[in-house]
Structures are given as structure tokens and as C-alpha cells.
Design an enzyme around this catalytic site. Structure first.
Site, mmCIF file in Angstrom:
data_model
loop_
_atom_site.group_PDB
_atom_site.id
_atom_site.type_symbol
_atom_site.label_atom_id
_atom_site.label_comp_id
_atom_site.label_asym_id
_atom_site.label_seq_id
_atom_site.Cartn_x
_atom_site.Cartn_y
_atom_site.Cartn_z
ATOM 1 N N TYR A 1 41.075 51.842 57.196
ATOM 2 C CA TYR A 1 41.917 50.830 56.543
ATOM 3 C C TYR A 1 43.367 50.875 57.023
ATOM 4 O O TYR A 1 43.933 49.861 57.450
ATOM 5 C CB TYR A 1 41.849 51.035 55.022
HETATM 6 N N1 LIG Z 1 45.872 45.262 45.908
HETATM 7 C C1 LIG Z 1 46.761 46.019 46.502
HETATM 8 O O1 LIG Z 1 47.372 46.927 45.904
HETATM 9 C C2 LIG Z 1 47.139 45.776 47.958
HETATM 10 C C3 LIG Z 1 48.207 46.490 48.535
HETATM 11 C C4 LIG Z 1 48.540 46.265 49.872
HETATM 12 C C5 LIG Z 1 47.814 45.348 50.618
HETATM 13 N N2 LIG Z 1 46.779 44.674 50.026
HETATM 14 C C6 LIG Z 1 46.064 43.716 50.866
HETATM 15 O O2 LIG Z 1 46.059 42.435 50.230
HETATM 16 C C7 LIG Z 1 44.832 41.759 50.540
HETATM 17 C C8 LIG Z 1 44.120 41.371 49.234
HETATM 18 O O3 LIG Z 1 43.930 42.527 48.449
HETATM 19 P P1 LIG Z 1 43.275 42.410 46.990
HETATM 20 O O4 LIG Z 1 43.601 43.663 46.265
HETATM 21 O O5 LIG Z 1 43.636 41.093 46.384
HETATM 22 O O6 LIG Z 1 41.699 42.442 47.402
HETATM 23 P P2 LIG Z 1 40.421 42.159 46.501
HETATM 24 O O7 LIG Z 1 40.781 42.039 45.054
HETATM 25 O O8 LIG Z 1 39.370 43.158 46.875
HETATM 26 O O9 LIG Z 1 39.930 40.701 47.001
HETATM 27 C C9 LIG Z 1 39.507 40.576 48.332
HETATM 28 C C10 LIG Z 1 39.079 39.134 48.588
HETATM 29 O O10 LIG Z 1 38.577 39.074 49.931
HETATM 30 C C11 LIG Z 1 37.180 38.716 49.919
HETATM 31 N N3 LIG Z 1 36.536 39.468 50.992
HETATM 32 C C12 LIG Z 1 36.421 40.809 51.121
HETATM 33 N N4 LIG Z 1 35.749 41.123 52.244
HETATM 34 C C13 LIG Z 1 35.450 39.950 52.853
HETATM 35 C C14 LIG Z 1 34.762 39.600 54.037
HETATM 36 N N5 LIG Z 1 34.226 40.545 54.840
HETATM 37 N N6 LIG Z 1 34.631 38.304 54.354
HETATM 38 C C15 LIG Z 1 35.150 37.343 53.555
HETATM 39 N N7 LIG Z 1 35.808 37.597 52.412
HETATM 40 C C16 LIG Z 1 35.942 38.887 52.059
HETATM 41 C C17 LIG Z 1 36.695 39.060 48.499
HETATM 42 O O11 LIG Z 1 35.576 38.284 48.102
HETATM 43 P P3 LIG Z 1 34.053 38.819 48.364
HETATM 44 O O12 LIG Z 1 34.052 40.288 48.126
HETATM 45 O O13 LIG Z 1 33.214 38.020 47.401
HETATM 46 O O14 LIG Z 1 33.735 38.468 49.803
HETATM 47 C C18 LIG Z 1 37.941 38.663 47.704
HETATM 48 O O15 LIG Z 1 38.015 37.259 47.540
HETATM 49 C C19 LIG Z 1 44.016 42.718 51.417
HETATM 50 O O16 LIG Z 1 44.275 42.422 52.793
HETATM 51 C C20 LIG Z 1 44.587 44.072 51.047
HETATM 52 O O17 LIG Z 1 44.393 45.017 52.078
HETATM 53 C C21 LIG Z 1 46.424 44.863 48.720
#
Ligand SMILES: NC(=O)c1ccc[n+]([C@@H]2O[C@H](COP(=O)([O-])OP(=O)(O)OC[C@H]3O[C@@H](n4cnc5c(N)ncnc54)[C@H](OP(=O)(O)O)[C@@H]3O)[C@@H](O)[C@H]2O)c1
Length: 193
Positions: free
Chosen positions: A123
Site C-alpha cells: 500500500y
Molecule cells: N480513509 C483514510 O484514512 C485514508 C487516508 C489516506 C488516504 N486514503 C485514500 O483515500 C482513498 C479512499 O479511501 P476510503 O477510506 O474512502 O476507502 P474505502 O472506504 O475502502 O472505499 C473504497 C472505495 O473504492 C472501491 N474500490 C475498492 N477497490 C476497488 C477496485 N479494485 N475496483 C473498483 N473499486 C474499488 C470501494 O467499493 P467496492 O469495495 O465495492 O469495490 C469503495 O467505493 C483511497 O485511495 C485511500 O488509499 C484514505
């Protein structure tokens, strides 16, 4: 009168009327908030994720809010499905895509030693690669008037609407500015400071 003109110019700067956007992983958390942000400011948005039921549920919610959002299933890890996604998007938006938000990812908090062979695109390494790739894209595509930036959220408690909204507002601010490209912008409440 001058003030009215100025505020109208400023309002237009934030407006996304007539713009089109693709948000990968728009069904939950940060991606969901980004879709709402873009749609609220007038953009037509297409989303993808792997779960069709989730997509349909979100599309219903956004329809009831009057947002212009479409969606289709795509696992972004699949070359074939990515190709189909872009064909769909090109057809829906008649070949015009203004904004691409590469949001989908599978957040992982594993220690390096705990990663399996399958995880070996680790990651943190992918996030480092995205940051560098952003700079490469920005330099290579500037001549075509395309900007590329990365938003680097700090730890976002996705159940807390405030921090999710901050991450999506960061995306909108970058979009509204015309002189920001090749940047990695931390939206982290000062965490990295
Ligand atoms: N949350 C944090 O604290 C944080 C911090 C820094 C960076 N980020 C970044 O911000 C972004 C969003 O994070 P989040 O926490 O909102 O994630 P999340 O809650 O896990 O949501 C991820 C989204 O992406 C979709 N997804 C995952 N794998 C996929 C795939 N292979 N193909 C198509 N869709 C896919 C999921 O739907 P499905 O599973 O149904 O496909 C969901 O809609 C990510 O890039 C993460 O690395 C998050």
C-alpha cells in the site's frame, strides 16, 4: 456593483456546470463525498466500484438529491474492465472528460512483514508511486492543458463526516485553481507539519 461582478466571477470559479468527472470507488467514504461535492457544484459524474448493489443504492440517493450521476461496475485491477469503463464513460460524456479522480484503493494498515506474496505491491509503495506519477503526468501533459495533482489525506475517520468532507473539498479546491499542477497536497489537519 463592482462587488457583485467580483462575487459573480468568484462564484463561476467554483462552478462545475458543464464539466464531466469520473470518480473511481465512489460508493463509500472519501469517494462518495467527492462525488457529492462535484455533483453539487454542477458536474455530471460517473462512478465505478465492484459492487453493483452499492452503485444502484448510491445512484438512487443522488437522483433524489437532483444530482447527475451515473455508474457502472468495474474492478480497476482488471485491464479489460478498465477498458470497458473508459468506453462507457466516453459514450456517456460524448468523448469529453474534464476531471478524473483516481480514488479507489484498498487501504491497508499491515506491517511490511505481515504482507503476503499477493500483497507485495504494498500500500505505502503504491501511494509513493502515485505521488511521483502525478509529477510525471503534470510535466508531460501540461502542453495539452491538463493538470495532475494528488490529494494526500491524513488518517480519515470515514464515519466522521467532517474529515471526509475536508478530503473532498481539497479535491475541489485543486480543481478550481488553474495554476496548481504536479503537486501532492496534504489534507491532514496539520498531521504532517
Ligand atoms: N480513509 C483514510 O484514512 C485514508 C487516508 C489516506 C488516504 N486514503 C485514500 O483515500 C482513498 C479512499 O479511501 P476510503 O477510506 O474512502 O476507502 P474505502 O472506504 O475502502 O472505499 C473504497 C472505495 O473504492 C472501491 N474500490 C475498492 N477497490 C476497488 C477496485 N479494485 N475496483 C473498483 N473499486 C474499488 C470501494 O467499493 P467496492 O469495495 O465495492 O469495490 C469503495 O467505493 C483511497 O485511495 C485511500 O488509499 C484514505
Amino acid at each position: 456593483m463592482a462587488e457583485t461582478k467580483l462575487s459573480s466571477v468568484k462564484d463561476k470559479r467554483w462552478s462545475l456546470e458543464g464539466m464531466t468527472a469520473l470518480v473511481t470507488g465512489g460508493t463509500r467514504d472519501i469517494g462518495y463525498a467527492i462525488v457529492e461535492e462535484l455533483a453539487e457544484f454542477g458536474a455530471a459524474v460517473h462512478i465505478c466500484s465492484r459492487n453493483e448493489d452499492d452503485i444502484n443504492k448510491c445512484l438512487e440517493e443522488w437522483k433524489s438529491k437532483g444530482f447527475n450521476v451515473t455508474g457502472s461496475v468495474c474492478d480497476i485491477l482488471s485491464h479489460e474492465q478498465r477498458k470497458t469503463l473508459i468506453e462507457n464513460v466516453s459514450s456517456i460524456f460524448h468523448g469529453k472528460l474534464n476531471i478524473l479522480v483516481n480514488n479507489a484503493a484498498k487501504p491497508s494498515m499491515k506491517k511490511i512483514i505481515d504482507n503476503s506474496d499477493e500483497d507485495i505491491t504494498i500500500y505505502a509503495a503504491t501511494k509513493g508511486a502515485v505521488n511521483q506519477f502525478t509529477k510525471n503526468l503534470a510535466l508531460e501533459w501540461a502542453k495539452d492543458n491538463i493538470r495532475a495533482n494528488a490529494v494526500a489525506p491524513g488518517p480519515v475517520k470515514t464515519e466522521l463526516l467532517g474529515s471526509v468532507m475536508d478530503a473532498s473539498e481539497g479535491s475541489r479546491a485543486i480543481n478550481a485553481a488553474s495554476y496548481i499542477t504536479g503537486q501532492v497536497i496534504a489534507v491532514d489537519g496539520g498531521y504532517t507539519a
